[in-house]
Design an enzyme around this catalytic site. Structure first.
Site, mmCIF file in Angstrom:
data_model
loop_
_atom_site.group_PDB
_atom_site.id
_atom_site.type_symbol
_atom_site.label_atom_id
_atom_site.label_comp_id
_atom_site.label_asym_id
_atom_site.label_seq_id
_atom_site.Cartn_x
_atom_site.Cartn_y
_atom_site.Cartn_z
ATOM 1 N N GLU A 16 -37.423 -23.749 -61.227
ATOM 2 C CA GLU A 16 -37.042 -22.982 -59.284
ATOM 3 C C GLU A 16 -37.940 -22.149 -59.857
ATOM 4 O O GLU A 16 -38.259 -21.969 -60.784
ATOM 5 C CB GLU A 16 -35.782 -22.309 -59.492
ATOM 6 C CG GLU A 16 -34.128 -23.146 -59.578
ATOM 7 C CD GLU A 16 -33.432 -21.966 -59.198
ATOM 8 O OE1 GLU A 16 -33.287 -20.356 -59.281
ATOM 9 O OE2 GLU A 16 -32.737 -22.110 -58.949
ATOM 10 N N GLU A 83 -34.327 -23.867 -50.335
ATOM 11 C CA GLU A 83 -32.938 -23.224 -50.273
ATOM 12 C C GLU A 83 -33.329 -21.678 -49.001
ATOM 13 O O GLU A 83 -33.631 -20.953 -49.714
ATOM 14 C CB GLU A 83 -32.581 -23.214 -50.838
ATOM 15 C CG GLU A 83 -30.550 -22.733 -50.777
ATOM 16 C CD GLU A 83 -30.425 -22.568 -52.562
ATOM 17 O OE1 GLU A 83 -29.102 -22.367 -51.890
ATOM 18 O OE2 GLU A 83 -30.379 -22.976 -53.305
#
Length: 165
Positions: A16, A83
């Site tokens: 991430e 996302e």
């Protein structure tokens, strides 16, 4: 990461972030570990964002996301998850990158889509994000099954003789 791959049976790791972790992604890919990047709302950093909000609504935030996507690609990732990114921003990223984009709450313009199985199957049903489509209501079925199990145990019906050694 190498140990994780060899022991878990996974085929890649997900990292991430963009610029802040680009050196990690680069080092992993250089030694042959496949990396999928993840930008936008990154769950492990939710406290940094102050919650599960949409990332990239404002022009400068959208530009930063585009820059982060480029960095993920340049760092050697084979794909990137987007996302909770506005669909128009995800479309722009998808059009520019050479690597596939995988959307979760990022619109239909991504190259692929992903949903958390507990969300799409209705196992976790206390909250439903806007981008989740429920394909089943297994949570309700599971609660019924747990309740029947508990009652059978309380009443001495489980385990039965044929379920015992």
């Amino acid at each position: 990461a190498g140990r994780f791959l060899s022991e878990s049976g996974a085929e890649a790791v997900k990292v991430e972030g963009g610029k802040a972790v680009s050196d990690v992604m680069e080092r992993l890919t250089v030694i042959g570990i496949p990396v999928m990047g993840h930008i936008g709302m990154t769950p492990q950093s939710v406290n940094v964002f102050g919650g599960y909000g949409i990332i990239g609504r404002e022009q400068n935030a959208a530009e930063k996301l585009m820059q982060e996507a480029r960095i993920v690609q340049e760092s050697g990732a084979f794909a990137v998850v987007l996302e909770k990114v506005p669909a128009a921003v995800a479309n722009q990223i998808s059009e520019e990158l050479r690597i596939p984009t995988i959307g979760i709450g990022a619109g239909a313009g991504c190259d692929g889509q992903v949903l958390v199985s507990h969300d799409m199957l209705g196992i976790f049903d206390r909250f439903q994000p806007k981008f989740v489509r429920r394909y089943a209501n297994l949570g309700e079925e599971m609660r019924k099954a747990f309740s029947r199990f508990r009652e059978d145990v309380k009443q001495g019906k489980f385990p039965a003789e044929d379920e015992s050694y």
